[in-house]
Motif scaffolding. Sequence first.
Motif, PDB file in Angstrom:
ATOM      1  N   UNK A 243       0.845  -1.194   0.000  1.00 39.56           N
ATOM      2  CA  UNK A 243       0.000   0.000   0.000  1.00 39.56           C
ATOM      3  C   UNK A 243       0.880   1.243   0.000  1.00 39.56           C
ATOM      4  N   UNK A 244       0.339   2.338  -0.514  1.00 38.85           N
ATOM      5  CA  UNK A 244       1.089   3.584  -0.596  1.00 38.85           C
ATOM      6  C   UNK A 244       1.672   3.992   0.758  1.00 38.85           C
ATOM      7  N   UNK A 245       0.908   3.782   1.821  1.00 39.58           N
ATOM      8  CA  UNK A 245       1.359   4.224   3.141  1.00 39.58           C
ATOM      9  C   UNK A 245       2.505   3.366   3.684  1.00 39.58           C
ATOM     10  N   UNK A 246       2.783   2.222   3.040  1.00 38.74           N
ATOM     11  CA  UNK A 246       3.868   1.360   3.489  1.00 38.74           C
ATOM     12  C   UNK A 246       5.112   1.463   2.598  1.00 38.74           C
ATOM     13  N   UNK A 247       5.118   2.420   1.696  1.00 40.08           N
ATOM     14  CA  UNK A 247       6.286   2.587   0.835  1.00 40.08           C
ATOM     15  C   UNK A 247       7.496   3.031   1.649  1.00 40.08           C
ATOM     16  N   UNK A 248       8.654   2.507   1.276  1.00 39.44           N
ATOM     17  CA  UNK A 248       9.886   2.857   1.982  1.00 39.44           C
ATOM     18  C   UNK A 248      11.070   2.743   1.038  1.00 39.44           C
ATOM     19  N   UNK A 249      12.022   3.617   1.213  1.00 38.48           N
ATOM     20  CA  UNK A 249      13.291   3.601   0.486  1.00 38.48           C
ATOM     21  C   UNK A 249      14.363   3.903   1.522  1.00 38.48           C
ATOM     22  N   UNK A 250      15.018   2.864   2.008  1.00 34.04           N
ATOM     23  CA  UNK A 250      15.938   3.051   3.128  1.00 34.04           C
ATOM     24  C   UNK A 250      17.113   2.090   3.017  1.00 34.04           C
ATOM     25  N   UNK A 251      18.310   2.625   3.221  1.00 37.68           N
ATOM     26  CA  UNK A 251      19.516   1.815   3.295  1.00 37.68           C
ATOM     27  C   UNK A 251      20.216   2.142   4.610  1.00 37.68           C
ATOM     28  N   UNK A 252      20.598   1.115   5.327  1.00 41.09           N
ATOM     29  CA  UNK A 252      21.232   1.282   6.634  1.00 41.09           C
ATOM     30  C   UNK A 252      22.520   0.464   6.667  1.00 41.09           C
ATOM     31  N   UNK A 253      23.628   1.157   6.884  1.00 45.92           N
ATOM     32  CA  UNK A 253      24.933   0.514   6.999  1.00 45.92           C
ATOM     33  C   UNK A 253      25.304   0.466   8.475  1.00 45.92           C
ATOM     34  N   UNK A 254      25.452  -0.732   8.998  1.00 45.46           N
ATOM     35  CA  UNK A 254      25.739  -0.920  10.424  1.00 45.46           C
ATOM     36  C   UNK A 254      27.214  -1.238  10.619  1.00 45.46           C
ATOM     37  N   UNK A 255      27.840  -0.501  11.527  1.00 49.90           N
ATOM     38  CA  UNK A 255      29.230  -0.764  11.872  1.00 49.90           C
ATOM     39  C   UNK A 255      29.386  -1.059  13.345  1.00 49.90           C
ATOM     40  N   UNK A 256      30.611  -1.314  13.767  1.00 52.73           N
ATOM     41  CA  UNK A 256      30.871  -1.643  15.169  1.00 52.73           C
ATOM     42  C   UNK A 256      30.675  -0.447  16.088  1.00 52.73           C
ATOM     43  N   UNK A 257      30.658   0.780  15.530  1.00 54.56           N
ATOM     44  CA  UNK A 257      30.537   1.977  16.358  1.00 54.56           C
ATOM     45  C   UNK A 257      29.291   2.806  16.063  1.00 54.56           C
ATOM     46  N   UNK A 258      28.470   2.358  15.135  1.00 56.40           N
ATOM     47  CA  UNK A 258      27.285   3.145  14.805  1.00 56.40           C
ATOM     48  C   UNK A 258      26.690   2.743  13.474  1.00 56.40           C
ATOM     49  N   UNK A 259      25.922   3.641  12.883  1.00 55.84           N
ATOM     50  CA  UNK A 259      25.270   3.322  11.612  1.00 55.84           C
ATOM     51  C   UNK A 259      25.148   4.573  10.735  1.00 55.84           C
ATOM     52  N   UNK A 260      25.051   4.345   9.432  1.00 59.23           N
ATOM     53  CA  UNK A 260      24.795   5.391   8.447  1.00 59.23           C
ATOM     54  C   UNK A 260      23.481   5.044   7.764  1.00 59.23           C
ATOM     55  N   UNK A 261      22.579   6.009   7.660  1.00 65.04           N
ATOM     56  CA  UNK A 261      21.290   5.757   7.016  1.00 65.04           C
ATOM     57  C   UNK A 261      21.059   6.785   5.909  1.00 65.04           C
ATOM     58  N   UNK A 262      20.422   6.329   4.845  1.00 66.18           N
ATOM     59  CA  UNK A 262      20.099   7.211   3.721  1.00 66.18           C
ATOM     60  C   UNK A 262      19.091   6.522   2.824  1.00 66.18           C
ATOM     61  N   UNK A 263      18.523   7.284   1.919  1.00 64.35           N
ATOM     62  CA  UNK A 263      17.627   6.760   0.897  1.00 64.35           C
ATOM     63  C   UNK A 263      18.333   6.847  -0.444  1.00 64.35           C
ATOM     64  N   UNK A 264      18.249   5.799  -1.231  1.00 66.64           N
ATOM     65  CA  UNK A 264      18.900   5.813  -2.537  1.00 66.64           C
ATOM     66  C   UNK A 264      18.305   6.904  -3.419  1.00 66.64           C
ATOM     67  N   UNK A 265      17.003   7.128  -3.278  1.00 68.58           N
ATOM     68  CA  UNK A 265      16.327   8.112  -4.112  1.00 68.58           C
ATOM     69  C   UNK A 265      15.975   9.380  -3.332  1.00 68.58           C
ATOM     70  N   UNK A 266      16.667   9.579  -2.198  1.00 70.81           N
ATOM     71  CA  UNK A 266      16.429  10.758  -1.376  1.00 70.81           C
ATOM     72  C   UNK A 266      17.568  11.747  -1.476  1.00 70.81           C
ATOM     73  N   UNK A 267      17.671  12.642  -0.473  1.00 70.30           N
ATOM     74  CA  UNK A 267      18.721  13.669  -0.515  1.00 70.30           C
ATOM     75  C   UNK A 267      19.392  13.912   0.835  1.00 70.30           C
ATOM     76  N   UNK A 268      19.247  12.971   1.780  1.00 72.00           N
ATOM     77  CA  UNK A 268      19.896  13.136   3.090  1.00 72.00           C
ATOM     78  C   UNK A 268      20.685  11.893   3.475  1.00 72.00           C
TER      79      UNK A 268
END
Length: 328
Positions: A243-268
């Motif tokens: 459903x439209x309300x469940x759309x998501x575009x998210x990539x999360x890189x997990x490391x030993x000290x934290x994580x990096x998050x971003x959207x492939x089709x986003x701008x942050x």
Amino acid sequence: MESHKVVWGIIGCGDVTEKKSGPALNLVDNSRLMAVMRRDVAKAADYAERHQVPLWYSQAEDLLDNSDINAIYIATPPSSHLGYALAALRKGKHVYVEKPVTLNSLEAESLLEEVRARGGKLVVAHYRRALPLFLKVKELIDQSAIGELRTVQLRLWQSRTPDLVTQGAGDWRTDPSISGGGYFFDLAPHQLDLMLYLFGMPVSYDGFSLIQGEKSAVADQTTGTILFENQLVFQGSWCFNVAKENQIDRCEIIGSLGRITFSIFGNTVAIHTKSEEKEFTFDHPENIQLPMISRTVEYFRGTGPNPSPIEEALVLMKIIDNFSVIRS
């Protein structure tokens, strides 16, 4: 000197070339767009008039025979990429080809063989590699900002009419004979290529696809894993029936000290560690392929490396082929 310029012809001046790429060919130093081709001559002429392109054709052969053109941008659907790329290479032209580079890895292998046999230059339009947002992600990884890398989790879930797909472009993306598959073939190359760009070559990969929709001719769900040489594990999920309300575009890189998050089709891009919570926002270029086209021109002129080689695109297509095997 004029002879040192990259003089372009576009095969397939459709929607993707209107803003994302076409105008950029005239914005880069030592680069200019001379001609466009589209089978519908009226649309080719209209594009040329609106974008102030000197020449237009309805036959690719006529464009390829123009000796003043030394670079071909192939912006047609994937089913014709191989044929046009081979023809251009055999005419001694440089080639910039849209993604996915071909329908499958066998075609990609044929293209690689031709590039090597001809000593030609070919760049695949995996343009997100050159965007500042993803250069920032790479910078954070190279700086070990989140420590040792552990896993990457990627989700792209969209409705049956994805917001990320150019609207009004017809339904060729869901015709396997033209696209190679469904929306996975159209959108996942951006994501999987970035994984190769960020983390290097894979050791192994495995996945599968499903057709969950009764009326679907192509897979609408895909899942896959990749093991990289540094023991990093990638897990991806693509679903095109939510459903439209469940759309998501998210990539999360997990490391030993934290994580990096971003959207492939986003701008942050955001980084999260015990000592730092920070978000970076980027404004993409109006012509989003401009940075990649700039690097491509440098490569064609012999002043820079290949920013997206066919060798890496072949690995990408092998992964896509593997993930696309449909289970019943």
